[in-house]
Design an enzyme around this catalytic site. Structure first.
Site, PDB file in Angstrom:
ATOM      1  N   LEU A  79      30.335  52.052  39.850  1.00  0.00           N
ATOM      2  CA  LEU A  79      30.027  50.702  40.364  1.00  0.00           C
ATOM      3  C   LEU A  79      29.330  49.903  39.261  1.00  0.00           C
ATOM      4  O   LEU A  79      28.390  50.379  38.638  1.00  0.00           O
ATOM      5  CB  LEU A  79      29.080  50.800  41.548  1.00  0.00           C
ATOM      6  CG  LEU A  79      29.599  51.549  42.767  1.00  0.00           C
ATOM      7  CD1 LEU A  79      28.526  51.577  43.834  1.00  0.00           C
ATOM      8  CD2 LEU A  79      30.858  50.887  43.281  1.00  0.00           C
ATOM      9  N   HIS A 117      33.533  37.420  38.303  1.00  0.00           N
ATOM     10  CA  HIS A 117      34.090  38.113  39.482  1.00  0.00           C
ATOM     11  C   HIS A 117      33.071  38.114  40.620  1.00  0.00           C
ATOM     12  O   HIS A 117      33.369  37.708  41.749  1.00  0.00           O
ATOM     13  CB  HIS A 117      34.459  39.544  39.083  1.00  0.00           C
ATOM     14  CG  HIS A 117      34.902  40.411  40.219  1.00  0.00           C
ATOM     15  ND1 HIS A 117      36.224  40.655  40.513  1.00  0.00           N
ATOM     16  CD2 HIS A 117      34.176  41.087  41.157  1.00  0.00           C
ATOM     17  CE1 HIS A 117      36.313  41.440  41.582  1.00  0.00           C
ATOM     18  NE2 HIS A 117      35.071  41.721  42.007  1.00  0.00           N
ATOM     19  N   GLU A 118      31.833  38.561  40.340  1.00  0.00           N
ATOM     20  CA  GLU A 118      30.818  38.683  41.408  1.00  0.00           C
ATOM     21  C   GLU A 118      30.481  37.319  41.999  1.00  0.00           C
ATOM     22  O   GLU A 118      30.297  37.181  43.212  1.00  0.00           O
ATOM     23  CB  GLU A 118      29.563  39.356  40.847  1.00  0.00           C
ATOM     24  CG  GLU A 118      29.772  40.771  40.351  1.00  0.00           C
ATOM     25  CD  GLU A 118      30.420  41.683  41.396  1.00  0.00           C
ATOM     26  OE1 GLU A 118      31.142  42.612  40.999  1.00  0.00           O
ATOM     27  OE2 GLU A 118      30.231  41.454  42.616  1.00  0.00           O
ATOM     28  N   HIS A 121      32.638  36.368  44.712  1.00  0.00           N
ATOM     29  CA  HIS A 121      32.191  36.896  46.022  1.00  0.00           C
ATOM     30  C   HIS A 121      31.083  36.014  46.592  1.00  0.00           C
ATOM     31  O   HIS A 121      31.096  35.686  47.783  1.00  0.00           O
ATOM     32  CB  HIS A 121      31.643  38.317  45.856  1.00  0.00           C
ATOM     33  CG  HIS A 121      32.657  39.356  45.569  1.00  0.00           C
ATOM     34  ND1 HIS A 121      33.849  39.460  46.260  1.00  0.00           N
ATOM     35  CD2 HIS A 121      32.684  40.341  44.623  1.00  0.00           C
ATOM     36  CE1 HIS A 121      34.552  40.484  45.780  1.00  0.00           C
ATOM     37  NE2 HIS A 121      33.864  41.037  44.803  1.00  0.00           N
ATOM     38  N   HIS A 127      38.269  40.631  47.643  1.00  0.00           N
ATOM     39  CA  HIS A 127      39.076  41.197  46.553  1.00  0.00           C
ATOM     40  C   HIS A 127      40.545  40.825  46.707  1.00  0.00           C
ATOM     41  O   HIS A 127      41.062  40.707  47.792  1.00  0.00           O
ATOM     42  CB  HIS A 127      38.912  42.701  46.522  1.00  0.00           C
ATOM     43  CG  HIS A 127      37.637  43.115  45.867  1.00  0.00           C
ATOM     44  ND1 HIS A 127      36.920  44.235  46.235  1.00  0.00           N
ATOM     45  CD2 HIS A 127      36.939  42.552  44.875  1.00  0.00           C
ATOM     46  CE1 HIS A 127      35.845  44.344  45.487  1.00  0.00           C
ATOM     47  NE2 HIS A 127      35.817  43.330  44.647  1.00  0.00           N
ATOM     48  N   MET A 135      39.719  38.368  40.796  1.00  0.00           N
ATOM     49  CA  MET A 135      39.114  38.995  41.965  1.00  0.00           C
ATOM     50  C   MET A 135      39.716  40.365  42.286  1.00  0.00           C
ATOM     51  O   MET A 135      39.471  40.912  43.348  1.00  0.00           O
ATOM     52  CB  MET A 135      39.202  38.064  43.179  1.00  0.00           C
ATOM     53  CG  MET A 135      38.360  36.819  43.027  1.00  0.00           C
ATOM     54  SD  MET A 135      36.676  37.114  42.424  1.00  0.00           S
ATOM     55  CE  MET A 135      35.941  38.041  43.743  1.00  0.00           C
ATOM     56  N   ASP A 185      61.267  41.644  30.225  1.00  0.00           N
ATOM     57  CA  ASP A 185      61.029  41.291  28.818  1.00  0.00           C
ATOM     58  C   ASP A 185      61.475  42.428  27.916  1.00  0.00           C
ATOM     59  O   ASP A 185      62.058  42.196  26.854  1.00  0.00           O
ATOM     60  CB  ASP A 185      59.535  41.039  28.573  1.00  0.00           C
ATOM     61  CG  ASP A 185      59.028  39.800  29.300  1.00  0.00           C
ATOM     62  OD1 ASP A 185      59.870  38.938  29.644  1.00  0.00           O
ATOM     63  OD2 ASP A 185      57.827  39.692  29.549  1.00  0.00           O
ATOM     64  N   ALA A 231      61.175  46.914  22.986  1.00  0.00           N
ATOM     65  CA  ALA A 231      60.434  48.168  22.793  1.00  0.00           C
ATOM     66  C   ALA A 231      61.431  49.317  22.789  1.00  0.00           C
ATOM     67  O   ALA A 231      62.488  49.232  23.433  1.00  0.00           O
ATOM     68  CB  ALA A 231      59.413  48.384  23.906  1.00  0.00           C
ATOM     69  N   ALA A 279      65.605  46.460  22.025  1.00  0.00           N
ATOM     70  CA  ALA A 279      65.753  47.577  21.096  1.00  0.00           C
ATOM     71  C   ALA A 279      65.990  48.834  21.927  1.00  0.00           C
ATOM     72  O   ALA A 279      65.438  48.971  23.023  1.00  0.00           O
ATOM     73  CB  ALA A 279      64.488  47.741  20.251  1.00  0.00           C
TER      74      ALA A 279
END
Lengths: 365, 79
Positions: A79, A117-118, A121, A127, A135, A185, A231, A279
């Site tokens: 946390l 982020h917090e 809230h 979330h 979020m 992609d 890739a 590729a």
């Protein structure tokens, strides 16, 4: 949002920073919190006034383990912080776990990103399930504008837009794998798994896990760009080569191989080529095919040189594939070309495209 | 059969995670096997993170439980 769409009834919200982490200077913490608040005030009518004493709507503090709200932190990692939805008393209060190492870069937990982020809230956002949204509950470091469309949609549903909103460029939402118009992609194998790149994300397909897992590219490979053009995997060297623009990176699992990024022209591509579209390494031949516009090249991995006689026209050598190529995969003896929302299955034995499917059928859609 | 201790640690960690973020009721779970509530909450978490919804404590699910994160619950019943 939280139940009952909890929000501040007054757009002029106050905040106060009760104490400071020793990891950063006081001005660094002040700046991180102010910048985090600006993230939300830029897109809403909300204003934030700092109080030096007394009770503010949002009381911000650093604490470790049990820190007064019977909602203890857990030491390093795990946390990182928590906050309470708008309301009286503890409502809006935002707490950071002092047992974390707080930084203003990407070397540890970036205080600005966690604070943004917090404070989401503390303003009424719960979330998001979008892995690219601010979020989203799991920490990931990112540069550029922190809000995604999902975040802006959520906060403006509570408070409305900022009347004189500057032009903001939110991160696009995570692509939906079952969008019928989905294009790729780039695609590659990676130690038995299939990796599909789209925007800032990639899907990971594991033979035993039919449900693809979507992750931010930056979360797994922080030194890669947010956009991949092509890739391929060279299984003999246990390396995946990633192309973006005129540069290429070599990955060995999670690690970037020393000496990269390099220019794609080191492969023998002419300077006029500014981007590799796709590729694919053809197992057993030692050859890697590189697709640019209507043409393709053949690179010999053993000699590290481009084969003579190239570029050649894609359609001449792969009848049925008359489109440019977004991505290519070689699996079970078949070559799969992806273009837009269509994929073409080319058979070497039949020397032609023998099947056409939806691009995202590979994602079980 | 008693769970091997390594499993038990994962189990306890998962219980704590689900209790904290998905409202798993406290004290209901036996230590053996997957009870209904436990399975339901794992499915909720797997659905939230767009993992394969199995209700089982597989490696992928455990991996997500170990990632650094925000302490606010993911599911709306906010107590």
């Amino acid at each position: 949002h939280f139940p009952r769409d909890l929000k501040w009834q007054n757009n002029n919200v106050t905040f106060r920073i009760l104490n400071y982490t020793p990891d950063l200077t006081k001005s660094d913490v002040d700046r991180a919190i102010r910048t985090a608040l600006n993230v939300w005030s830029d897109v809403t009518p909300l204003t934030f006034k700092k109080l030096q004493n007394g009770i503010a709507d949002i009381m911000i503090s650093f604490g470790s383990k049990e820190h007064g709200d019977y909602n203890p932190f857990d030491g390093p990692d795990g946390l990182l912080a928590h906050a309470y939805p708008p309301g009286q008393g503890i409502g809006g209060d935002t707490h950071f776990d002092e047992d974390e190492h707080w930084t203003k870069d990407s070397s540890a937990y970036n205080l600005f990103i966690v604070a943004a982020h917090e404070l989401g809230h503390a303003l009424g956002m719960s979330h998001s399930t979008d892995a690219g949204a601010l979020m989203y509950p799991i920490y990931s470091y990112s540069t550029g504008f922190v809000l995604a469309e999902d975040d802006i949609e959520g906060i403006q549903a509570l408070y409305g837009p900022n009347p004189d909103q500057k032009k903001v460029k939110p991160k696009p939402d995570a692509p939906d794998k079952c969008d019928p118009m989905l294009s790729f992609d780039a695609t590659t194998e990676l130690r038995g798994e299939t990796i599909i790149f789209k925007d800032r994300f990639y899907w990971r397909l594991h033979p035993q896990m039919p449900e693809p897992e979507q992750t931010l590219i930056q979360f797994t490979w922080p030194s890669l760009p947010n956009k991949v053009d092509a890739a391929y995997e060279n299984p003999e060297k246990d390396m995946v080569i990633i192309f973006s623009g005129i540069r290429m990176w070599a990955l060995n699992g999670y690690n970037l191989v020393d000496g990269y990024p390099k220019y794609i022209h080191k492969l023998g591509l002419p300077k006029t080529v500014r981007k590799v579209d796709a590729a694919v390494h053809i197992k057993g031949t030692g050859k890697t095919l590189l697709f640019t516009d209507e043409e393709y090249w053949s690179y010999d991995e053993a000699t590290g040189t481009m084969d003579s006689g190239y570029p050649r026209i894609i359609e001449d050598d792969f009848p049925g594939m008359d489109d440019e190529v977004d991505a290519a995969l070689y699996q079970h003896g078949y070559l799969y070309f992806f273009h837009g929302h269509v994929q073409y299955e080319y058979s070497y034995t039949a020397r032609k495209v023998i099947r056409i499917m939806w691009t995202n059928s590979i994602l079980n859609c | 059969l008693p769970l091997p201790s390594e499993n038990k640690d994962n189990w306890l960690q998962a219980e704590k995670y689900l209790r904290r973020f998905y409202g798993l009721p406290a004290g209901l779970q036996g230590r053996q096997g997957t009870s209904g509530a436990f399975k339901t909450k794992i499915k909720e978490m797997q659905s939230f993170f767009k993992l394969k919804v199995t209700g089982n404590l597989d490696d992928n699910t455990l991996e997500f439980m170990n990632l650094p994160r925000c302490g606010v619950p993911d599911i709306g019943e906010y107590n």
